[in-house]
Scaffold this motif. Structure first.
Motif, short mmCIF file in Angstrom:
data_model
loop_
_atom_site.label_atom_id
_atom_site.label_comp_id
_atom_site.label_asym_id
_atom_site.label_seq_id
_atom_site.Cartn_x
_atom_site.Cartn_y
_atom_site.Cartn_z
N GLY A 26 0.81 -1.22 0.00
CA GLY A 26 0.00 0.00 0.00
C GLY A 26 0.84 1.26 0.00
N VAL A 27 1.92 1.25 0.79
CA VAL A 27 2.81 2.41 0.82
C VAL A 27 3.52 2.57 -0.52
N VAL A 28 3.98 1.47 -1.10
CA VAL A 28 4.65 1.52 -2.40
C VAL A 28 3.70 2.11 -3.44
N LYS A 29 2.45 1.72 -3.42
CA LYS A 29 1.47 2.23 -4.38
C LYS A 29 1.34 3.76 -4.25
N VAL A 30 1.26 4.26 -3.04
CA VAL A 30 1.16 5.71 -2.81
C VAL A 30 2.43 6.41 -3.27
N LEU A 31 3.58 5.89 -2.87
CA LEU A 31 4.84 6.54 -3.24
C LEU A 31 5.06 6.51 -4.75
N ASP A 32 4.69 5.41 -5.40
CA ASP A 32 4.80 5.35 -6.86
C ASP A 32 3.88 6.38 -7.51
N GLY B 141 14.24 13.10 6.50
CA GLY B 141 14.73 12.80 7.83
C GLY B 141 13.69 12.75 8.92
N GLU B 142 12.44 13.07 8.59
CA GLU B 142 11.36 13.08 9.59
C GLU B 142 10.45 11.88 9.39
N PHE B 143 10.11 11.23 10.50
CA PHE B 143 9.18 10.12 10.44
C PHE B 143 7.78 10.64 10.10
N VAL B 144 7.17 10.07 9.05
CA VAL B 144 5.83 10.48 8.63
C VAL B 144 4.78 9.54 9.20
N GLY B 145 5.00 8.23 9.10
CA GLY B 145 4.04 7.28 9.62
C GLY B 145 4.07 5.98 8.86
N GLY B 146 3.04 5.18 9.09
CA GLY B 146 2.91 3.89 8.44
C GLY B 146 1.89 3.96 7.31
N CYS B 147 1.40 2.82 6.93
CA CYS B 147 0.53 2.70 5.77
C CYS B 147 -0.74 3.56 5.88
N ASP B 148 -1.47 3.42 6.97
CA ASP B 148 -2.73 4.16 7.10
C ASP B 148 -2.51 5.67 7.07
N ILE B 149 -1.50 6.13 7.78
CA ILE B 149 -1.22 7.58 7.82
C ILE B 149 -0.81 8.07 6.45
N VAL B 150 0.06 7.34 5.77
CA VAL B 150 0.52 7.75 4.44
C VAL B 150 -0.65 7.78 3.46
N GLU C 248 -3.85 8.24 4.20
CA GLU C 248 -4.70 9.38 4.56
C GLU C 248 -4.09 10.70 4.11
N MET C 249 -2.78 10.85 4.32
CA MET C 249 -2.11 12.08 3.90
C MET C 249 -2.16 12.26 2.38
N SER D 175 -5.74 13.29 1.32
CA SER D 175 -6.08 14.67 1.68
C SER D 175 -5.23 15.71 0.94
N GLY D 176 -4.16 15.23 0.26
CA GLY D 176 -3.26 16.15 -0.42
C GLY D 176 -2.11 16.63 0.45
N GLU D 177 -2.13 16.24 1.71
CA GLU D 177 -1.10 16.67 2.65
C GLU D 177 0.29 16.12 2.27
N LEU D 178 0.32 14.88 1.78
CA LEU D 178 1.60 14.29 1.40
C LEU D 178 2.20 15.02 0.20
N GLN D 179 1.36 15.34 -0.79
CA GLN D 179 1.84 16.06 -1.96
C GLN D 179 2.34 17.45 -1.57
N ALA D 180 1.69 18.06 -0.58
CA ALA D 180 2.07 19.40 -0.13
C ALA D 180 3.47 19.41 0.48
N LEU D 181 3.92 18.29 1.02
CA LEU D 181 5.27 18.22 1.57
C LEU D 181 6.32 18.52 0.50
N PHE D 182 5.98 18.28 -0.75
CA PHE D 182 6.93 18.43 -1.84
C PHE D 182 6.69 19.66 -2.69
N ALA D 183 5.65 20.43 -2.40
CA ALA D 183 5.33 21.61 -3.21
C ALA D 183 6.45 22.63 -3.19
N ASP D 184 7.02 22.89 -2.02
CA ASP D 184 8.10 23.86 -1.91
C ASP D 184 9.32 23.42 -2.71
N THR D 185 9.63 22.14 -2.68
CA THR D 185 10.76 21.62 -3.42
C THR D 185 10.56 21.81 -4.91
#
Length: 111
Positions: free
Chosen positions: A34-40, A77-86, A88-89, A92-102
Motif C-alpha cells: 500500500g505504501v509503495v502504491k502511494v509513493l509510486d 529525515g522526519e518520520f511520517v508514519g505507516g501505511c494508514d497515515i501515508v 490518509e495524507m 487529503s493532499g497533505e503528502l503532496q504538499a510536503l513536496f510543493a516547496d521543493t
C-alpha cells in the motif's frame, strides 16, 4: 556501524525512505504494498529498505521511531508514519504538499 547510525544515515541522505517488508518491486505484505502504491503515485524517487533480511534493522527501526509497526516512511529525515497515515495524507493532499516547496525551488510544476 551501529543500527541506529545506519538508520540515521539512510533517512538523512535520502529525501524519501520506506522501511518495509520486501522491496518496492516485490513487497512482502499488504501494508508495504500500500505504501509503495502511494509513493509510486507521487512519482518521486524513494529508497526502499527491506527489513526482512536484517533482524537488527527490523527491531532497530521500531526503536528509532518509537513506532511499533512496519512499514515506516521518512521524508527529509522526519518520520511520517505507516501505511494508514501515508494513505490518509495522500488522499487529503497533505503528502503532496510536503513536496510543493521543493518543486517550486527546483522550477518544477507547482502543486
Amino acid at each position: 556501524m551501529a543500527t541506529s547510525d545506519r538508520i540515521r544515515t539512510l533517512v538523512t541522505e535520502n529525501e524519501i525512505v520506506v522501511f518495509m517488508k520486501g522491496d518496492p518491486k516485490a513487497p512482502q505484505c499488504g501494508f508495504s504494498a500500500g505504501v509503495v502504491k502511494v509513493l509510486d503515485a507521487l512519482g518521486r524517487p524513494y529508497v526502499g529498505v527491506d527489513v526482512l533480511n536484517d533482524p537488527f534493522l527490523r527491531e532497530g527501526i521500531k526503536e528509532f521511531s518509537d513506532w511499533p509497526t512496519l512499514p515506516q516512511v521518512y521524508v527529509r529525515g522526519e518520520f511520517v508514519g505507516g501505511c494508514d497515515i501515508v494513505r490518509e495524507m495522500y488522499a487529503s493532499g497533505e503528502l503532496q504538499a510536503l513536496f510543493a516547496d521543493t518543486a517550486q525551488l527546483a522550477g518544477g510544476p507547482q502543486a
